[in-house]
Scaffold this motif. Structure first.
Motif, PDB file in Angstrom:
ATOM      1  N   THR A  60       0.794  -1.229   0.000  1.00  0.00           N
ATOM      2  CA  THR A  60       0.000   0.000   0.000  1.00  0.00           C
ATOM      3  C   THR A  60       0.821   1.271   0.000  1.00  0.00           C
ATOM      4  O   THR A  60       0.317   2.329  -0.314  1.00  0.00           O
ATOM      5  N   ILE A  61       2.065   1.168   0.415  1.00  0.00           N
ATOM      6  CA  ILE A  61       2.836   2.399   0.505  1.00  0.00           C
ATOM      7  C   ILE A  61       3.650   2.606  -0.762  1.00  0.00           C
ATOM      8  O   ILE A  61       4.545   1.839  -1.087  1.00  0.00           O
ATOM      9  N   ALA A  62       3.317   3.648  -1.461  1.00  0.00           N
ATOM     10  CA  ALA A  62       3.994   3.898  -2.726  1.00  0.00           C
ATOM     11  C   ALA A  62       5.431   4.339  -2.470  1.00  0.00           C
ATOM     12  O   ALA A  62       5.740   4.970  -1.466  1.00  0.00           O
ATOM     13  N   THR A  63       6.273   4.039  -3.385  1.00  0.00           N
ATOM     14  CA  THR A  63       7.656   4.472  -3.266  1.00  0.00           C
ATOM     15  C   THR A  63       7.930   5.640  -4.207  1.00  0.00           C
ATOM     16  O   THR A  63       9.050   6.094  -4.334  1.00  0.00           O
ATOM     17  N   THR A  64       6.887   6.091  -4.840  1.00  0.00           N
ATOM     18  CA  THR A  64       7.050   7.163  -5.819  1.00  0.00           C
ATOM     19  C   THR A  64       7.041   8.510  -5.106  1.00  0.00           C
ATOM     20  O   THR A  64       7.189   8.593  -3.897  1.00  0.00           O
ATOM     21  N   ASP A  65       6.820   9.532  -5.878  1.00  0.00           N
ATOM     22  CA  ASP A  65       6.815  10.883  -5.298  1.00  0.00           C
ATOM     23  C   ASP A  65       5.448  11.216  -4.697  1.00  0.00           C
ATOM     24  O   ASP A  65       5.215  12.321  -4.252  1.00  0.00           O
ATOM     25  N   THR A  66       4.524  10.305  -4.714  1.00  0.00           N
ATOM     26  CA  THR A  66       3.230  10.614  -4.109  1.00  0.00           C
ATOM     27  C   THR A  66       3.315  10.349  -2.624  1.00  0.00           C
ATOM     28  O   THR A  66       4.099   9.532  -2.161  1.00  0.00           O
ATOM     29  N   THR A  67       2.494  11.034  -1.917  1.00  0.00           N
ATOM     30  CA  THR A  67       2.531  10.877  -0.467  1.00  0.00           C
ATOM     31  C   THR A  67       1.547   9.838   0.020  1.00  0.00           C
ATOM     32  O   THR A  67       1.512   9.525   1.195  1.00  0.00           O
ATOM     33  N   THR A  68       0.719   9.356  -0.857  1.00  0.00           N
ATOM     34  CA  THR A  68      -0.290   8.412  -0.377  1.00  0.00           C
ATOM     35  C   THR A  68      -0.120   7.050  -0.999  1.00  0.00           C
ATOM     36  O   THR A  68       0.603   6.861  -1.969  1.00  0.00           O
ATOM     37  N   ALA A  69      -0.829   6.159  -0.430  1.00  0.00           N
ATOM     38  CA  ALA A  69      -0.698   4.769  -0.813  1.00  0.00           C
ATOM     39  C   ALA A  69      -1.575   4.439  -2.001  1.00  0.00           C
ATOM     40  O   ALA A  69      -2.684   4.947  -2.119  1.00  0.00           O
ATOM     41  N   ALA A  70      -1.075   3.596  -2.848  1.00  0.00           N
ATOM     42  CA  ALA A  70      -1.966   2.951  -3.809  1.00  0.00           C
ATOM     43  C   ALA A  70      -2.993   2.200  -2.997  1.00  0.00           C
ATOM     44  O   ALA A  70      -2.689   1.619  -1.963  1.00  0.00           O
ATOM     45  N   GLY A  71      -4.207   2.205  -3.448  1.00  0.00           N
ATOM     46  CA  GLY A  71      -5.229   1.446  -2.755  1.00  0.00           C
ATOM     47  C   GLY A  71      -5.985   2.233  -1.718  1.00  0.00           C
ATOM     48  O   GLY A  71      -6.989   1.758  -1.217  1.00  0.00           O
ATOM     49  N   PHE A  72      -5.544   3.423  -1.441  1.00  0.00           N
ATOM     50  CA  PHE A  72      -6.309   4.203  -0.469  1.00  0.00           C
ATOM     51  C   PHE A  72      -7.594   4.746  -1.100  1.00  0.00           C
ATOM     52  O   PHE A  72      -7.611   5.145  -2.262  1.00  0.00           O
ATOM     53  N   HIS A  73      -8.610   4.755  -0.309  1.00  0.00           N
ATOM     54  CA  HIS A  73      -9.872   5.356  -0.759  1.00  0.00           C
ATOM     55  C   HIS A  73     -10.723   5.615   0.474  1.00  0.00           C
ATOM     56  O   HIS A  73     -10.471   5.058   1.558  1.00  0.00           O
ATOM     57  N   TYR A  74     -11.736   6.455   0.307  1.00  0.00           N
ATOM     58  CA  TYR A  74     -12.658   6.729   1.412  1.00  0.00           C
ATOM     59  C   TYR A  74     -13.828   5.754   1.388  1.00  0.00           C
ATOM     60  O   TYR A  74     -14.144   5.167   0.347  1.00  0.00           O
ATOM     61  N   ASP A  75     -14.474   5.650   2.518  1.00  0.00           N
ATOM     62  CA  ASP A  75     -15.621   4.752   2.616  1.00  0.00           C
ATOM     63  C   ASP A  75     -16.753   5.148   1.670  1.00  0.00           C
ATOM     64  O   ASP A  75     -17.470   4.304   1.158  1.00  0.00           O
ATOM     65  N   ASP A 114     -18.341   6.660  15.623  1.00  0.00           N
ATOM     66  CA  ASP A 114     -16.896   6.801  15.736  1.00  0.00           C
ATOM     67  C   ASP A 114     -16.416   7.700  14.592  1.00  0.00           C
ATOM     68  O   ASP A 114     -17.200   8.171  13.783  1.00  0.00           O
ATOM     69  N   PHE A 115     -15.112   7.928  14.569  1.00  0.00           N
ATOM     70  CA  PHE A 115     -14.614   8.924  13.620  1.00  0.00           C
ATOM     71  C   PHE A 115     -14.861   8.513  12.183  1.00  0.00           C
ATOM     72  O   PHE A 115     -14.925   9.338  11.298  1.00  0.00           O
ATOM     73  N   SER A 116     -15.006   7.219  11.947  1.00  0.00           N
ATOM     74  CA  SER A 116     -15.242   6.809  10.565  1.00  0.00           C
ATOM     75  C   SER A 116     -16.625   7.265  10.118  1.00  0.00           C
ATOM     76  O   SER A 116     -16.778   7.891   9.075  1.00  0.00           O
ATOM     77  N   GLY A 117     -17.606   7.020  10.932  1.00  0.00           N
ATOM     78  CA  GLY A 117     -18.960   7.447  10.555  1.00  0.00           C
ATOM     79  C   GLY A 117     -19.091   8.947  10.508  1.00  0.00           C
ATOM     80  O   GLY A 117     -19.907   9.501   9.779  1.00  0.00           O
ATOM     81  N   GLU A 118     -18.259   9.610  11.309  1.00  0.00           N
ATOM     82  CA  GLU A 118     -18.356  11.060  11.340  1.00  0.00           C
ATOM     83  C   GLU A 118     -17.509  11.728  10.252  1.00  0.00           C
ATOM     84  O   GLU A 118     -17.553  12.933  10.082  1.00  0.00           O
ATOM     85  N   TYR A 119     -16.713  10.931   9.556  1.00  0.00           N
ATOM     86  CA  TYR A 119     -15.804  11.534   8.583  1.00  0.00           C
ATOM     87  C   TYR A 119     -16.550  11.983   7.325  1.00  0.00           C
ATOM     88  O   TYR A 119     -16.452  13.132   6.915  1.00  0.00           O
ATOM     89  N   ASN A 120     -17.289  11.092   6.740  1.00  0.00           N
ATOM     90  CA  ASN A 120     -17.952  11.394   5.473  1.00  0.00           C
ATOM     91  C   ASN A 120     -19.451  11.196   5.529  1.00  0.00           C
ATOM     92  O   ASN A 120     -20.201  11.939   4.909  1.00  0.00           O
TER      93      ASN A 120
END
Lengths: 481, 481, 481, 481
Positions: C234-249, C428-434
């Motif tokens: 999940t952790i990209a080694t490229t210049d992006t700061t986020t992981a491949a595979g990340f997404h919101y609920d 919880d914070f997940s339900g309150e996020y989006n």
């Protein structure tokens, strides 16, 4: 006469009337009170006679009350402050009316929110009239039967109730005007009224010169209602519905004041002058307005007095007789304190203090364009009023006209208590009647074209917020000598 | 049948009815339309029969219109969209009514501000009924005299006018309920109504178990009103006032949709369940509410459905038959979308989508607790409704009850246009009828106890803001399979 | 890969990243996460580098947060959801920060009122940076030291925290623009930026013709983030700061949808077209606006997009590089949904649904005018973007440009949950996020010129109220085939 | 001395100082003015010394201005009314500052909206100080170089500017207190301050008896600033920054008034008495409050003075030295007129009129707990003040204490113009300084613990709305004799 009970009453009661017969009423005292009461109650009905049932229930802004509410509230007043305390067998007409028709008396209990008076389709108009009849029957019984011990209380409270209902009669007409003016159909409350406007003679262009200025000299004098001379019977036998000697607590105590040299205009500011102010950009010129006033003018987008509309370059206004062309010579009406103050500043003058107004008014006879004139709108000086002091004390008196009637005159005096006025808690109806409103309002004097003549006195103080415009309010110019 | 004119009409008209006879009406078509029209107009009068004159003019909040206004506005609709364009000699009843009784049609011109509908004591109730009679006479004349060229237009517009007035008949009852509920006297609109509440048998405690769950399988199906089969005469000869084939533009076009597996409750959520939610602290628990919902609950201080009051630990609610003890088995009513959504979350369920609701409803007969039941309030399943699908197509159908009638069911679907719906400007009454409201509102389905049965269809879409509570609105639970 | 934990996580967590290594992290996984975290945190600092201390504390409307607050809130997020639960020895930086910098998480406790974020002169900017350093040190420690049991939780929550802070980085730029635009001095956030406007060649007048229309065929396809293929690290080694595979609920679950035939414009609506709308009286024409929209336009007196000003007959707008002449070929920006909808109606078109947008976007490469372009304002198609699909899958792809970057594209889809989305309480914070925002808002897609490229995906859903204009929001036209 | 120019000035200028040397300034007059100016400007800087840069820009309510704004506005005043008109070569520091830092002078031009003063992160604090230095340099140049013809104007306007900035120094402290009190961190402006509260000796229970009552006899006297005796040099050589003889226009003209017999309390109402009011249910008892007051109490949910908080049954309040336990013997502070009036009514007393206050104050020395005491909060009588008239004219004077300093005393007098005050249009800075606020406000007298001693006079009139509480305002009881 014993002064002590009177003095006690001044501290305890809102409406104050001196009563010589402390030992109890003669039959004709009861009779006179009954007549006053009946005339009053019939007058309220007469005011409502031109209304359709639909007109009784409308509230077009929080300041306005539906006519039906006025009819019920004034009955509630007699029920609450006379029948319940003094008529032991009295049963209230409806258990919820005490809440519905209490205006603002915290000491009596909860009350229906003022802005929601127009939400009450029930009780119906018919039921409200039945309520009035119920109260009237029991009031007649009370007046006839009350014993000596309570006679004085019943008498003074009834007189207060009469004056209270007179105030609401004026408000009914004021509120009906607002209700009808909010309706695009612009209904007429009545079909009579002033005829064609009084167009000034442009050739001679005499209008602005028609104002004369009266000089008043500095003087140490008194302000307020003087109770020391009240030794006569309180129930008048004349055509007035109220008693000689009646006055409100806020007119007392009489106290010494200093009057400085000043000049006052012989008549009220009229519509032609108001139009000049408008055409001179008065409503757009910040330098003429108090800071709070300018904020109101800007937010409310005032461009002319309330009820004025311009059609094809001609100013019209709403009257109780429908839409009319503005009469240039009639006193300007439906202006706020802010507008009165700004026009005075524009004219290089000022408003009167209430002390000055009372000083002017005291020697003048109480005549003018009152409700009894049956015009229901202010009139040019020539229309009704002769020189107000025409024949005063048997001799010609030269003084300002239109002091009484036509429009309530805004003064530059804040509404507050007189020195020596009782400051105690607003814990009964007397404290709640006038005194708890002694902040943020300005004093108006002299009555208007919808005030019953018998209701007014030189010491009478009316009060409204400086933004209020729906009353029959105008003003007069003055200046320092 | 020619499809082209129909298609054109779908793009141009709001109310849409297929009409086979493109060549002109036979005499009995005119006759049937006239009967439908007359029945409609009489129904409006009947709804107002219990009212006092005073009840006709009250507006207790901006959403509410005075009954008088409804009566006039529905007449204005016929005057504006039928009589003026199609009856050449027609003279409008009053030149200002066009402004006073236009609701929101910008394309027609200025209109009186909605929050000020309660400021109009005039025209009187009598005048409004005269206006109605005036319109009725001319509508009769128009129906009888319109020529072949305009018959189709007149027919479809009249049908729209009929459906429009049916909507306002429902609103009249909704608004009268609000008006009476705002009055501390809590007047009764009618003296009949549901009797004693249906108390659940606590011993057997069967109430919560009375919900059954129906399974629906994933399916590719259609949503929306299908116009392709409309080949029959549009004017029904039955006891309904509207035509077979009538529908609004927002129900079209019919389009394919995907339904997923889901389960749905056999009945509406009832008051006992709502009380459980309240007692479980539902109104105090932020985690059950959408963010916007929680703000509304906090600001408005909602503690129960609209019209509920607790007296001596017992819940009461206002009905059109006055105050009653809450019936635990009757469907909960007068809840907002926010409350419906929160209760569903509390129950671990969700609301239906409008697609799912329509999918459930299509095979079911349109029966239920409608206005014709004469209850004017929602009823427990046992009170009126048999299994809604009792005898469908001659055989027993097992399906949810209370799908039609009782309360409008909040769905979790935003009110927006169907794919393929015309997006053009809201430049005539058709665009202004339904389409310009396609934002911020949620879809409700199925009609209520104050909806005329003939007004409803499986494809019928009602819509209100998620905060609205004064409608007869409730909800039903569902869940993913 | 085990699907069960993933599924559980979908139900419990807002930010979702698939992680193959369920047995624990190798050292370089920790290292990669640390690098991502550090890059993110440095980027926030870089964004604030041009600010004066005074700029950090201003809140110009409730929607805007002071930059200082963003810096602290994003640290609070890591402190609250990572350090406190997973680093036993962690001591919070300040006991009151939990209240001051909680945005809206009811499940965490009380929070400072949003409209009063600009009232907090303390903590100072220096203290906030100290807070950030404190959190950073402990996050580094946590990433290095967390044991196998909690690694997956820490990883996924950290990724959520990274994406959360990226969102706030965009908001910082959005809010700084608003803060500077409210200042009559119109300060520049930066001195670089787009140069002279791209004036269309009036001789050839080719501008309007530069729009091409792409046809899309009806199709049964899928919408939403498909988690089944996430098998890589999940952790990209490229210049992006986020992981491949990340997404919101809110992007899940992937579910089948039906796409109908439609056409879409090759580029975003540009300023020249907006000026045509203005000059055609678009803001004055009620028939172009939804009912709620027209009320907003009237009340807010909208006459042009936010930040536009007319000087000497020329349109200017505020940018992060100060006031500039409006570039006619640049995409219109800072328009509300209501304006996007009205312009589309005026043009005889409509907006895309979010389904259509996602269908268009999925095959296209994620390139465009993102924050990394260092323009910080939308640019004409020629300025930066080549054909967006230039080289897709090794071959030329002809498709719309500007799908990603420049401006968030308003869609005509309400923001709601996908079928099958978990409906449980926001506890919880997940339900309150989006999820708790799923009412009254509209979906926007594609990112903007201030979005980090690594933050965006074809399935990414942004959402704002239809009245919101301070985001970098624009739109694209579509129509039914 | 020529009286005519003075008289003219009284009509034209707001700040009025008599100047004997009509023929031009000697060098040491210039020198003294320069010293006064410099001391003033340094004092403003000293007041801001404890602030962080972040503290300079916050506006926590419309009444509050950011400290930075005060610093710039006071410089704008000198720039606008001195440098631009009298220093020909003067170039304004920044062309937009005239708009940004004009407070409310319509005659000067447009001004930035008051509620948005907190939106201006730029100019930075450093730039504002540079602006101040720029103005200071040019003011020094002006004072040194102005010729005889303009000397008097420059002198009197500079003195007005000095007094104006003194007012803003007080406001800075008032506003900083509000800003810090709104912050949950409750920052301390300073670390010194009053120590432990002065707990009354409960055994002897002497507290309530510590009030003595002073009798004043009825008298014909004068109110207002008497300009006839101003014959001395206007620039003081003492440590005060202002001139002898300086006064505002609203203190003139001196005019005769009538004082009635009255009694006044020997000290201000203190916190212990306020707590008794609270514990007696004062805030819940409608009968103690004016009608407008009760509405405010209900809407704002007042339960105690501003800045009071109850923790564990103990009252605390915010001070400029942070949170402290309420000192029972210190004067109550941060109460509105409404609260002062209600407490007085509860106590069976009343507030002073401004005439009475001035009558009491005139013979007393101007000593008390002013800004120079360096307490910055009101103190118990024993803490600082000896008997206020301790040594008056060389002999012991028995009179009320705390007349000056500690807290501004609410009087029961509306703020209006004195008889004979010029009523002309508010068309220059003089009319806009004080006179245009003469409606809806109440007069306060005597200065507070954050007022510079040199700023106060027995005739000095301060004014605020009856709802205002963020000033250092308290009250004293009186009663009719």
């Amino acid at each position: 006469m014993s002064t002590t009970p009177d003095q006690a009453f001044i501290n305890n009661q809102t409406g104050i009337a001196h009563q010589a017969e402390s030992r109890g009423p003669a039959g004709d005292s009861r009779q006179r009170l009954h007549i006053s009461y009946s005339r009053l109650r019939q007058a309220s009905k007469r005011i409502c006679a031109p209304l359709e049932i639909e007109d009784y229930g409308i509230q077009t802004m929080p300041d306005v009350s539906p006519p039906k509410w006025h009819l019920a509230h004034t009955s509630w007043f007699f029920e609450t402050f006379l029948l319940k305390p003094f008529l032991p067998e009295y049963r209230e007409f409806h258990p919820l009316y005490s809440q519905l028709f209490n205006s603002y008396y915290n000491s009596i209990g909860e009350y229906h929110p003022r802005p929601e008076r127009g939400f009450l389709s029930r009780p119906t108009v018919e039921q409200v009239y039945a309520y009035r009849s119920h109260v009237d029957e029991h009031m007649q019984h009370l007046i006839n039967s009350v014993n000596d011990e309570h006679w004085q209380d019943v008498l003074t409270r009834t007189q207060l109730g009469i004056n209270h209902e007179q105030q609401h009669q004026e408000l009914m007409l004021t509120d009906i005007k607002h209700i009808f003016a909010c309706n695009p159909l612009r209904p007429k409350y009545r079909n009579t009224g002033l005829g064609t406007p009084h167009v000034p003679d442009e050739a001679t262009n005499t209008l602005p010169s028609t104002v004369k200025w009266f000089d008043y000299q500095a003087k140490l004098t008194h302000q307020g209602y003087d109770t020391t001379g009240d030794t006569t019977e309180t129930i008048a036998t004349t055509d007035t519905t109220t008693a000689a000697g009646f006055h409100y607590d806020n007119e007392t105590p009489s106290h010494p004041i200093l009057i400085r040299d000043f000049k006052v205009a012989s008549r009220l500011v009229n519509n032609q002058e108001m139009i000049s102010f408008i055409e001179d950009g008065g409503y757009k010129n910040a330098s003429l307005w108090l800071s709070d006033a300018w904020q109101t003018v800007s937010e409310q987008q005032w461009l002319a007095p309330l009820y004025w509309e311009k059609h094809d370059d001609e100013w019209w206004y709403m009257t109780l007789s429908g839409m009319q062309v503005v009469d240039p010579l009639a006193p300007v009406c439906h202006v706020s304190y802010y507008e009165a103050d700004a026009v005075a500043r524009w004219a290089g003058k000022r408003l009167l203090t209430e002390q000055e107004w009372e000083h002017i008014a005291k020697p003048l006879p109480i005549t003018g364009n009152f409700r009894e004139s049956d015009l229901f709108q202010p009139a040019p000086p020539s229309a009704l009023t002769t020189d107000s002091g025409a024949t005063h004390s048997g001799s010609m008196h030269s003084g300002p006209t239109q002091i009484y009637g036509d429009v309530w005159e805004w003064t530059r005096s804040s509404y507050t208590s007189y020195p020596g006025f009782d400051q105690s808690a607003f814990s009964d109806f007397s404290g709640e009647y006038n005194a708890k409103f002694m902040s943020n309002q300005m004093v108006l004097r002299g009555g208007s074209c919808v005030t019953p003549r018998s209701h007014i006195r030189p010491t009478y103080r009316n009060f409204f917020y400086p933004t209020d415009r729906w009353q029959f309010s105008g003003f007069r110019l003055a200046e320092d000598a």
